[in-house]
Design a protein around this motif. Structure first.
Motif, PDB file in Angstrom:
ATOM      1  N   LYS A  50       0.835  -1.205   0.000  1.00  0.00           N
ATOM      2  CA  LYS A  50       0.000   0.000   0.000  1.00  0.00           C
ATOM      3  C   LYS A  50       0.867   1.252   0.000  1.00  0.00           C
ATOM      4  N   ASP A  58       2.438   2.004  -3.340  1.00  0.00           N
ATOM      5  CA  ASP A  58       1.543   2.698  -4.270  1.00  0.00           C
ATOM      6  C   ASP A  58       1.713   4.210  -4.171  1.00  0.00           C
ATOM      7  N   THR A  59       1.919   4.709  -2.952  1.00  0.00           N
ATOM      8  CA  THR A  59       2.163   6.142  -2.765  1.00  0.00           C
ATOM      9  C   THR A  59       3.441   6.571  -3.465  1.00  0.00           C
ATOM     10  N   ALA A  71       4.611  -4.432  -9.358  1.00  0.00           N
ATOM     11  CA  ALA A  71       3.969  -3.114  -9.218  1.00  0.00           C
ATOM     12  C   ALA A  71       4.845  -2.027  -9.830  1.00  0.00           C
TER      13      ALA A  71
END
Length: 338
Positions: free
Chosen positions: A258, A261-262, A305
């Motif tokens: 998570k 992602d930032t 990712a």
């Protein structure tokens, strides 16, 4: 995927590592190389030796004074009566803006932040070829390769413009990013090592042409302690071009991803056209430093990712220490990045 390594990088073999008042074998041992090479080859990497681009690309990041120190301090140290076999200072300045001493001991204290970066007879040669490996990796990506793995050892992300520290002497990731920038690209450095990339942050802190991002264990209770807080955003023209994402000790895959992602959203907003990944594998749950708890499959998901941004990647090895999982962790990441 192409991979870069020079055999002279094996020559640095530190014999002293002090932590918590005790001396241990250094975690940054040449044994890391065999395990990392095996992991890269299992992912399909083919190794080649770097070219020698000379001192210019290294001096674009590091001061001439510091490079002169690294090249000459071991010989000078040997002239000290009863000197130990490695350069390890016992004194450090409280304020580096004051005197630059002529003494070998004084200069060692000025240029070495801690006891984890002893300088031996072959440290300079190994660090030089580690940096040349990163330069060649950057050149290959600038020339059209989509991803290149660089087995840079000794590592680099704790090295400032004129400071060694944390097993690091030359900032390989920073050197690669500057080389890419000089080739007309707009690089972002994404540091996924368990420790904050304090040297990288320091080098680019007042600049707006290289974005620096670091995900790491919270430095309030973890090395490097004095750098890596979220409020450190840059200075001058560099305000907003440094992003620190400290994580609680023991953070696992889900929360880490998570946070990643930032980081990836900031890289997109920066308009980067290439990413230098400062690839620390020491965020693994079984790494000796025990900072975070990423699993082996988690490294593959992490790389997938990053790869989804669709940008070329220079994957520069940073930490990741001797454990049974080290090879598998690198294999997982490289497969995800391919």
């Amino acid at each position: 995927m192409k991979a870069i390594f020079d055999d002279r990088q094996r020559l640095h073999d530190p014999q002293h590592y002090m932590a918590n008042g005790k001396t241990y074998p250094s975690p940054e041992a040449p044994e890391r190389i065999a395990r990392l090479m095996a992991g890269a080859q299992a992912a399909g990497c083919q190794f080649q030796a770097p070219d020698d681009a000379g001192l210019g690309p290294i001096a674009a990041i590091h001061s001439a004074e510091y490079l002169h120190f690294l090249q000459n301090i071991y010989a000078r140290w040997q002239r000290i009566p009863d000197a130990g076999p490695e350069v390890i200072p016992n004194i450090h300045p409280a304020d580096r803006r004051n005197n630059y001493p002529k003494s070998a001991l004084g200069q060692a204290g000025y240029h070495q932040t801690d006891t984890s970066c002893p300088i031996g007879a072959h440290t300079w040669k190994a660090a030089y070829w580690s940096a040349q490996s990163a330069i060649t990796g950057a050149d290959l990506v600038a020339g059209g390769e989509r991803a290149v793995y660089v087995l840079s050892r000794p590592p680099g992300h704790h090295a400032f413009t004129d400071l060694a520290g944390g097993f690091c002497f030359l900032n390989n990731s920073g050197i690669a990013a500057e080389r890419l920038r000089e080739n007309g690209l707009r690089p972002a450095i994404l540091d996924v090592d368990v420790h904050h990339g304090n040297g990288t942050q320091g080098i680019f802190y007042a600049r707006d042409d290289v974005l620096t991002i670091s995900l790491h264990a919270d430095p309030d209770r973890f090395y490097p302690f004095y750098w890596g807080a979220a409020q450190e955003r840059g200075e001058g023209r560099g305000i907003g071009y440094n992003l620190n994402l400290p994580l609680p000790r023991g953070t696992g895959d889900a929360d880490y991803l998570k946070t990643l992602d930032t980081a990836l959203a900031r890289i997109h907003a920066f308009g980067a056209d290439v990413i230098v990944v400062a690839l620390g594998l020491d965020a693994h749950i079984d790494d000796p430093f025990k900072g975070l708890a990423i699993t082996t499959p988690g490294f593959q998901v992490m790389a997938e990712a990053i790869a989804r941004l669709g940008l070329p990647l220079v994957l520069v090895q940073e930490g990741g220490y001797v454990s049974d999982a080290l090879s598998d962790n690198l294999t997982a990441f490289l497969k995800g990045a391919s």
